[in-house]
Design a protein around this motif. Structure first.
Motif, PDB file in Angstrom:
ATOM      1  N   VAL A 294     115.893  77.990  -6.906  1.00 61.26           N
ATOM      2  CA  VAL A 294     115.385  79.200  -7.137  1.00 61.26           C
ATOM      3  C   VAL A 294     113.835  79.160  -6.569  1.00 61.26           C
ATOM      4  CG1 VAL A 294     114.042  80.584  -8.972  1.00 61.26           C
ATOM      5  CG2 VAL A 294     116.562  79.662  -9.183  1.00 61.26           C
TER       6      VAL A 294
ATOM      7  N   PRO B  58     123.542  87.392  -8.081  1.00 61.00           N
ATOM      8  CA  PRO B  58     122.852  86.672  -7.341  1.00 61.00           C
ATOM      9  C   PRO B  58     123.388  85.331  -6.750  1.00 61.00           C
ATOM     10  CG  PRO B  58     122.663  86.593  -9.808  1.00 61.00           C
ATOM     11  CD  PRO B  58     123.422  87.852  -9.540  1.00 61.00           C
TER      12      PRO B  58
ATOM     13  N   GLY C 239     116.804  84.151  -5.686  1.00 61.82           N
ATOM     14  CA  GLY C 239     116.198  84.569  -7.007  1.00 61.82           C
ATOM     15  C   GLY C 239     114.962  85.100  -7.098  1.00 61.82           C
TER      16      GLY C 239
ATOM     17  N   PHE D  40     119.018  91.469 -10.434  1.00 59.45           N
ATOM     18  CA  PHE D  40     119.611  90.236 -11.129  1.00 59.45           C
ATOM     19  C   PHE D  40     119.562  90.549 -12.577  1.00 59.45           C
ATOM     20  CE2 PHE D  40     116.955  88.130  -7.872  1.00 59.45           C
ATOM     21  CZ  PHE D  40     117.913  88.419  -6.773  1.00 59.45           C
TER      22      PHE D  40
END
Lengths: 253, 253, 253
Positions: free
Chosen positions: B215, A77, B234, A49
């Motif tokens: 996330v 992502p 993430g 990322f």
């Protein structure tokens, strides 16, 4: 206008790493459609990322390739979400990937951006293989971006970190740290700096090559990407100074 | 029958790593015999001797390449011992490597397997260079497997980890962990699962793309290899859950 | 005389790593001048500045490539300093890189060495891209080294670590440790050794393949590079013995 060649060059940047099957699956899909394609890895080794670092890498490397090269870049992502997939035409090169800022630093005034029409059959997790690779290979075989997408005016683009210039100093920051631990700044080598101070604690005089200082001493050089970089000769400046991306750097003119 | 092309594609998987000279030595031997060969790395970064992970990677990647491709795969703790070297012809692709289960998941009903005749001049430690590469390049140039080996009926083949299906649940396991820490299971995406429980302690609802959750929250997706995978958006699901290959996973229908 | 081919093979070794843009920038510059060049990575994963290990790798790998191959090797802590850039013609192969000993082990009696004329426009930090790559690609397209440099008599060359032979033993050292932890020595496989003692504490009998001993036991083999190597079957001999490059090894005849 960009002219792609039949035996076109396709570069490939991702955060997929080299351990799994993701990178070769993309290459296989390219070769299935164009067995004469020349695929060159840019990097697959960034931290997952790392969109901004990838954008900086693309900026530094694309000019080393001939015009007409297709640069496939997938750090994504948001894969499977409604984010756009785009083609960017700039400086005679093609760039293909998700619309998340990856191509921020390769845009020019004459940049054309096209939103790619998504296929319904694509997986929701692997657009590099199912969407981006087919588009890249089509471009490499001379198909025009207009045939692959719809021109758009808006796309994600972040600003290159700005400099602050004062009387006899310039304030910038570390924007990239390479594998040698060299600290690459956003201060262009065209500004005549005499010495740098990092993080208020380390000093690096400007020299003209690494070996000009003693082992383990800091030295600042005009780097190959066009910016000042701060190195530790025979050592690792990032380890030595405990600096990170974003750390402030002051150049004294 | 498989038709190999003169300018054939040879993929290459090993546990040799990228630091030493083993991988380029194999490539050099290929190019010496067929300078037009297109060599594509699958991976050289698995932990040494990871035969089952390599078998899973081959299963996932080979279909991305055109038929006629030769897949050279060398993870070979038994090199130099009396273990066989084999050619596997399956689904229109060739596979070349040691007979230790590497090709377990690419076999089909019409699979033909040939034991390679060993050369006396080969080293005892580097069959990839001395035996497998010459066979792979011969196949890529159109030489038939019958000319390179002797058909055999028996070869090492391990079973894909089985599922247990009960009333309203399916029990499987983690079979692969990728570089993002995604936990890939042996539960096919065609089974309609609503949520997963890993290791009796973590819950992952089924979604349709990574970014659909918050996330650092777990989410299960139909992955690009055809199986459910459990991800942390993430983040890194393997780190978060401390799960390993073989950990049990339960899917609730 | 060496005959380079138009669609020439260029191998590439460096300590640049695979994370930054340095390796692909060099490849792009090559393809810009010769789009038909076949570029094969040797390694970019050595610790920075490992000139001796790189020299050993070049010695082991170059013969796997066809004659006429150009081997570009850039481990160059002295980049930008007055050190020479050279072309080495040896055994029908070309070698291009800095004059710091990298080519020590590939020299022969008929070796020709040429100092490259530097361009003023080159950066001071990235000669791989700005000087060495253009020279390598010129050689791959048939341009003679005489047209690219000036013949020199003196160049940096270090000696292969010597053996000490006594009555019934031979004293050598570990010269390379590979990714499996195998300890490669400077003792040629042509000497008939019965067992090795490392560091006065570990014993390894000589066998003929890894699997001949039990798991985690040491065994010495005639390795594929022509020297004895000491391995731990299914394990990592370097970890087990805590040995480093330079550690003494005694072979008992």
């Amino acid at each position: 206008m960009i002219t792609a060649r039949k035996h076109g060059i396709i570069t490939f940047l991702s955060d997929f790493g080299m351990r799994d099957w993701y990178v070769p699956a993309v290459k296989g899909e390219i070769l299935k459609k164009n067995p004469a394609a020349m695929i060159i890895d840019i990097t697959h080794g960034l931290d997952p990322f790392s969109v901004r670092e990838a954008a900086f890498i693309l900026k530094n490397v694309y000019r080393s390739f001939p015009t007409g090269t297709v640069h496939l870049a997938v750090i994504d992502p948001g894969v499977g979400s409604p984010r756009h997939a785009i083609i960017v035409c700039s400086h005679g090169h093609y760039f293909v990937g998700p619309d998340n800022g990856l191509f921020s630093y390769v845009c020019s005034r004459d940049t054309g951006v096209y939103a790619i029409k998504e296929k319904r059959s694509a997986s929701r997790t692997f657009h590099a293989r199912d969407i981006f690779a087919p588009v890249a290979v089509s471009l490499s075989m001379g198909i025009k971006p207009q045939a692959l997408g719809v021109r758009v005016r808006k796309f994600v683009r972040f600003k290159f970190p700005p400099l602050i210039k004062k009387h006899r100093l310039v304030k910038g920051e570390v924007i990239y740290i390479d594998r040698f631990g060299n600290l690459i700044t956003n201060i262009p080598g065209t500004i005549k700096v005499r010495r740098f101070v990092i993080n208020d604690s380390y000093m690096a005089p400007v020299g003209s090559y690494y070996g000009q200082t003693k082992v383990d001493r800091l030295i600042a050089l005009r780097g190959s990407a066009g910016y000042y970089e701060i190195a530790s000769y025979g050592g690792d400046a990032a380890n030595k100074t405990n600096v990170h991306i974003g750390t402030k750097v002051i150049g004294y003119l």
